[in-house]
Design a protein around this motif. Sequence first.
Motif, short mmCIF file in Angstrom:
data_model
loop_
_atom_site.label_atom_id
_atom_site.label_comp_id
_atom_site.label_asym_id
_atom_site.label_seq_id
_atom_site.Cartn_x
_atom_site.Cartn_y
_atom_site.Cartn_z
N THR A 1 5.84 -10.21 -10.83
CA THR A 1 5.79 -11.42 -10.03
C THR A 1 7.00 -12.31 -10.27
OG1 THR A 1 4.53 -12.45 -11.78
CG2 THR A 1 3.28 -11.55 -9.93
N THR A 2 7.93 -11.88 -11.12
CA THR A 2 9.04 -12.76 -11.46
C THR A 2 10.37 -12.06 -11.20
OG1 THR A 2 7.63 -13.45 -13.26
CG2 THR A 2 9.85 -14.38 -13.20
N TRP A 3 11.28 -12.82 -10.66
CA TRP A 3 12.65 -12.35 -10.50
C TRP A 3 13.50 -13.21 -11.41
CZ3 TRP A 3 15.55 -8.61 -8.26
CH2 TRP A 3 16.92 -8.84 -8.16
N LEU B 1 8.68 -8.65 -5.36
CA LEU B 1 7.67 -9.41 -4.60
C LEU B 1 8.10 -10.83 -4.24
CD1 LEU B 1 4.29 -8.17 -6.06
CD2 LEU B 1 5.42 -7.56 -3.93
N PRO B 2 8.64 -11.63 -5.19
CA PRO B 2 9.06 -12.98 -4.77
C PRO B 2 10.16 -12.95 -3.70
CG PRO B 2 9.47 -12.63 -7.13
CD PRO B 2 8.81 -11.41 -6.62
N TRP C 1 8.55 -12.10 -0.44
CA TRP C 1 7.86 -13.28 0.09
C TRP C 1 8.85 -14.20 0.80
CZ3 TRP C 1 4.00 -15.58 2.05
CH2 TRP C 1 3.93 -16.97 2.10
N GLY C 2 9.97 -14.49 0.14
CA GLY C 2 10.98 -15.35 0.76
C GLY C 2 11.47 -14.76 2.07
N THR C 3 11.74 -13.46 2.05
CA THR C 3 12.23 -12.78 3.25
C THR C 3 11.24 -12.92 4.40
OG1 THR C 3 13.32 -11.17 1.83
CG2 THR C 3 13.06 -10.56 4.13
N LEU C 4 9.97 -12.62 4.08
CA LEU C 4 8.96 -12.63 5.15
C LEU C 4 8.71 -14.05 5.65
CD1 LEU C 4 6.44 -9.97 3.87
CD2 LEU C 4 8.25 -9.72 5.56
N GLY D 1 16.64 -8.09 7.98
CA GLY D 1 17.90 -7.54 7.50
C GLY D 1 19.06 -8.52 7.58
N GLU D 2 18.85 -9.68 8.18
CA GLU D 2 19.95 -10.64 8.35
C GLU D 2 20.42 -11.13 6.98
OE1 GLU D 2 21.96 -11.71 10.59
OE2 GLU D 2 22.76 -13.02 9.04
N THR D 3 21.73 -11.21 6.82
CA THR D 3 22.27 -11.55 5.51
C THR D 3 22.97 -12.91 5.45
OG1 THR D 3 22.67 -9.20 5.22
CG2 THR D 3 23.70 -10.67 3.65
N MET D 4 23.97 -13.13 6.30
CA MET D 4 24.82 -14.30 6.11
C MET D 4 24.05 -15.61 6.21
SD MET D 4 27.37 -12.88 5.17
CE MET D 4 28.24 -14.38 4.74
N ILE D 5 23.13 -15.70 7.17
CA ILE D 5 22.41 -16.96 7.34
C ILE D 5 21.61 -17.29 6.08
CG2 ILE D 5 20.60 -18.12 8.64
CD1 ILE D 5 21.49 -16.57 11.09
N VAL D 6 20.96 -16.28 5.50
CA VAL D 6 20.15 -16.58 4.31
C VAL D 6 21.03 -16.77 3.08
CG1 VAL D 6 17.96 -15.65 5.06
CG2 VAL D 6 19.63 -14.12 4.07
N VAL D 7 22.15 -16.03 3.02
CA VAL D 7 23.04 -16.23 1.87
C VAL D 7 23.51 -17.68 1.85
CG1 VAL D 7 25.38 -15.72 1.05
CG2 VAL D 7 23.84 -13.86 1.58
N MET D 8 23.81 -18.22 3.02
CA MET D 8 24.35 -19.58 3.05
C MET D 8 23.28 -20.65 3.21
SD MET D 8 27.72 -18.72 5.31
CE MET D 8 28.72 -20.15 4.94
N GLY D 9 22.14 -20.30 3.80
CA GLY D 9 21.19 -21.35 4.13
C GLY D 9 19.87 -21.35 3.38
N ALA D 10 19.56 -20.25 2.66
CA ALA D 10 18.20 -20.17 2.11
C ALA D 10 18.11 -20.59 0.65
CB ALA D 10 17.66 -18.75 2.26
N GLY D 11 19.17 -20.41 -0.11
CA GLY D 11 19.11 -20.78 -1.51
C GLY D 11 18.99 -19.58 -2.41
N ALA D 12 18.79 -19.81 -3.72
CA ALA D 12 18.85 -18.71 -4.67
C ALA D 12 17.65 -18.68 -5.61
CB ALA D 12 20.14 -18.81 -5.48
N ILE D 13 16.62 -19.43 -5.28
CA ILE D 13 15.49 -19.49 -6.22
C ILE D 13 14.38 -18.57 -5.75
CG2 ILE D 13 13.84 -21.03 -7.33
CD1 ILE D 13 15.91 -23.29 -6.37
N ALA D 14 14.02 -17.62 -6.62
CA ALA D 14 12.97 -16.67 -6.26
C ALA D 14 11.63 -17.23 -6.69
CB ALA D 14 13.24 -15.34 -6.93
N LYS D 15 10.78 -17.51 -5.75
CA LYS D 15 9.45 -17.99 -6.13
C LYS D 15 8.46 -17.83 -4.99
CE LYS D 15 10.77 -22.69 -5.01
NZ LYS D 15 11.21 -23.91 -5.65
N PHE D 16 7.17 -17.94 -5.36
CA PHE D 16 6.14 -17.93 -4.34
C PHE D 16 5.80 -19.38 -4.04
CE2 PHE D 16 5.48 -14.03 -6.72
CZ PHE D 16 5.46 -13.10 -5.70
N SER D 17 6.09 -19.83 -2.85
CA SER D 17 5.73 -21.20 -2.52
C SER D 17 5.49 -21.25 -1.03
CB SER D 17 6.87 -22.14 -2.91
OG SER D 17 6.69 -23.37 -2.24
N LEU D 18 4.62 -22.18 -0.62
CA LEU D 18 4.34 -22.31 0.80
C LEU D 18 5.16 -23.42 1.43
CD1 LEU D 18 0.52 -21.73 1.07
CD2 LEU D 18 2.31 -20.47 2.26
#
Lengths: 454, 265, 492
Positions: C239-241, C254-255, C258-261, C414-431
């Motif tokens: 459950t941890t990255w 898994l985390p 979750w972020g991807t989905l 499968g999209e990469t650039m938008i998430v690389v620049m816009g999503a952040g780098a913290i792996a967690k389960f959050s709503l």
Amino acid sequence: MSDATQNPGQSAGNPIGRAGSLLTKNARTRRRNAAEKRFRLYGLTAIGIGLLMLIVLVTTIVGNGTGAFQQTFVTLKVDLLEAKLDKKGTRDIEAIKKVSTFGYAPLINGALQTYVTEHGIQTDLKPKAMGAILSKDTAAQLRDYVLENTDKIGQTLEFTFLANSRVDGYLKGRVTRDSIANDKNISAEQLDLVDAMIANGAIDKTFNLDFILGGDASDQRPEAAGIGVSMVGSMYMMLVVLALSLPIGVAASIYLEEFAPKNWLTDVIEVNISNLAAVPSIVFGILGLAVFINTMHLPMSAPLVGGMVLTLMTLPTIIISTRASLKAVPPSIRDAALGVGASKMQSVFHHVLPLAAPGILTGTIIGLAQALGETAPLLLIGMVGFVASNAPDSIVDGLMSPNSAMPAQIYEWAKRADPAFYERAWGGIIILLVFLVAMNTIAVILRRRFERRW
Amino acid sequence: MKDMSQIANAVETGTNKISARDVNVFYGDSQAIKGVDVEISNNTVTAFIGPSGCGKSTFLRCLNRMNDTIDICRVTGTIRLDGEDIYDKRVDPVQLRAKVGMVFQKPNPFPKSIYDNVAYGPRIHGLARSKSDLDEVVERALRRGAIWNEVKDRLYAPGTGLSGGQQQRLCIARAVATEPEVLLMDEPCSALDPIATAQVEELIDELRENFAVVIVTHSMQQAARVSQNTAFFHLGELVEYGETGQIFTNPQDPRTESYITGRIG
Amino acid sequence: MPLTWLILFLFALAALGFIAGRVRAVNSAGGDVRELHSLPNYYGWNVALTALVPALAVLVVWLFVQPLMIERSVSGMIPEELIPEGSQRSLVMSDVRRVAHGLDMAVRQGALSEDDASDIRAGFTDLRGRLADVGVALGSDVRPEVLSAAQRYRQLNATGTLWQSIIVAALALGGLTLAYTRTHKGFRARNVVERAILALLILAASIAVLTTLGIVLSMLFETRNFFGLHSWSDFFFGTTWAPNFRGDSELSILPLLWGTLYISFIALAVAVPVGLFAAIYLSEYASAALRSFAKPLLEILAGIPTIVYGMFALLTVGPMLVNFFGRGPDGVLGVDWMSGATSVLTAGVVMGIMLIPFVSSLSDDIINSVPQSLRDGSYGLGATQSETVRQVVLPAALPGIVGAVLLAASRAIGETMIVVMGAGAIAKFSLNPLESMTTITTRIVSQLTGDTDFASPETLVAFALGLTLFVLTLGLNILALYIVRKYREQYE
């Protein structure tokens, strides 16, 4: 009409029954028409949202990026003092080389000091602080000039230097007197000096060709960064993509469309191609890293490798569009060729292929445009880690020596914290989009000009 | 034909339902229908015959304003249903089409169950208050469409799974379910085999009891078999209109005679 | 570049062969080309191809195999104790290659003679300094074992290249001679040439399959290495990255999944309604003028590179959202729910904008393929246009639209650039959509850029992530293409 009287519709309140006149709309019809209007409105709204997003995107890009095409320059008369640069007066190049960049800074600061006195500008700034309104690279630039023109030592010459990015931002409105409160790179006094120099015409904003043609610069000097070298990198990659994907794509399409027997192997290839077209681009980057770099030991960051990765990514697109153009050539053409005794191969190469050529070309250009804008796979083969500041010397050098590509360079700039680099990134996007629009326009024109209706 | 006395002779089977005066239809610049006058009676099957492209289908589609769905189509003249001009600005084509139902050339059941196909019209027009009401409407429609016995055990099977003839009778049932007053049929048998055609023709004759039926056909035999009145169209004009027997045995216009004897068309 | 010369030689030989073959064929027919079985050019092509193709094929194989052979032979020379603790033979080997490359450069620039380069001893000369002069920077001084390995490497390479040139050239000459002697007027040159071309076409077509095979094999291979170093159960069910350099990384997908989905879900929530309604309006209501104006404009959105969307997310949408949901009292809403520009919502919304034209043009095609007769049937019953769309057209088009949405979902995952620049780098389960989260593609990029060590699980995990991503998107694509194809068959 015998049944009409017992029709259940009649009992259901206010139906469309024959009692009602056509000329008056009953309540239910009005309700249904209102629903109809709402539904249309949803559709219009959706289109509106899409178009609005396009407008927002374009205005954001243009609004933020046009600044990159202009740059602030400072024009100064610099005394190339013989006493500092060539004490012995021998003009011996080795002796002059001994004077380091630091030895040149006082000359520039002195030039600013002279300028201030000559124009009667009031300022409390020390010469060194005055020098900070220029790009950090100014002294090195002056040194390079002197080393190349040793005969100019002892003269007073007029130079045009890049202004510091903060000064540039001040002229472009990105930096204001309020925003610099906590900025240790520039002070209000320095901006006063800048204002005075603008009034006297020594500081001016002009078109910046170096942004389009130059290479990247270090973190400290956003004012000197340009996209030109990465443009060359992109160009070499496109050369590789074109040289590999067009022949392979066309050959594969000809086989699949004209020669392949209908069997499971052909089916596998077909399913494969349509699925490859939808594989995320980053997966191609992983493939490139594992095969081209880890297994074949090709150099990291080389446009050759980038081009090969993008070729694999573009191939399915080109194959799909080429097959569509081949399919559009009517069978009667093939029959006609076969009918006069040509072999299957001859009918394809002499008749079908030339007729399909405009379509193939259009598809290829669109595939190239797609490859030109792709970033993700390039990150993995190191086309971002290395940033070249010099253009390659030869074709082999261009293919093999490390370089960046336009989108990768833009990404690199967007990652740096200085807003001056953001301006560069948006400006880079404008150039990238100009290329894409040009390529797509050519494709559309080709299609219009050569489109055949059979 | 402009000769109204002939029409007066022909109308014996029912009262007047639709009367069209000087109807012209344009597709962009080309004129598809030229000055057509026609009276259509209740409890009568009226057949429109003529060679392909003569405008008979176009004219039929004017009667329930189906031509509205084609952008470049323009209709002039008056068409009255029970004395009301259906091209009046106040008329909602949706309300009109509920009164003037239509069956198409190719059977076009919706990709839904048989039940939902038939219930579609009553539902959108709000003809049933409850589920049992609706069941009743659907059953009645299927019976009138002469297909109830064949589908009563599989009402919830998809309508697209039926045979061609069954599909067409389902479409007729679907049209009947909204309790229209006029039923327009655009070559309803052209996609059917002879047995299915016979079944549908028999059905058309039964439908006459309740509706004014207008049928477009390019089969003269069919027109002779099912219709009481016949109108012959040629090149966008109504050449001759009268009692079916008279048109076939004693045509007034040389063009009608040529068509019937097989010289044009 | 001997390789360049070799290739030029091959092509020159082929050109020569073409002319010679053609001339010989014409002569054998006594100058009367009607006597020949095939057109004269085919005889030329036959000779040229026979000379060129086998030689080129051998050359390509050789270029692949030689480095592997040399690598194996040289790496045996490096004693076990020379490999530093925690490092790997391959790292030392890359030193060897760099030194060899430096020696090459030095010889080429005249800083060393060829004999010097083969005999030089690390102890006696400042090799590092001399190599730095020719532009090859070395991290540390060259050890004697590495130097001798490098010299051996150079020697093997030189021998290999020599033999490569000899064998390839001999093969080309042999092919030329064979084809040339076979050339006479009765020879069925066209058939032979056509068979050869067909073989080349088949080769080109199989590259697509080879690519897929390459993707799967390269990722499988590295993923196996990864599972050798890291437990597979932690990867799939942990459950941890939390990668680190101490060697006790927790690397669970898994985390990230979750972020991807979550981001893909938000993207679809934006793109599907907007795209679908736009498609409905364009295909059912819009006048020809509006359609010809709005459709290409919307499609421009699809042609914009993803890096642009990434910038838009990072520098425009992100700060705008922070303005609304962050900054406490200074913000528009006066709340402090969002701290940075990167968030699930930022990436999701921008990705949604990117997918609008994708969904709308696919749905447009699908809605247009619903037969007009169904619409007529519905209008004929007195249905309004919207009733027809909602109750007849959309249900009929549903399978196709589901397929389109699945394709869009696969793009989003499968999209990469938008998430690389816009999503952040913290792996967690959050709503909470206003928080930064990270995705599979983002982690692939960050694990494989910068200094990578292909012996550590922290790097290799990227291949396992890549394989999962590949399988996931492939599954979605196959399903979507299957559904769409079944749907199209229904109305054909």
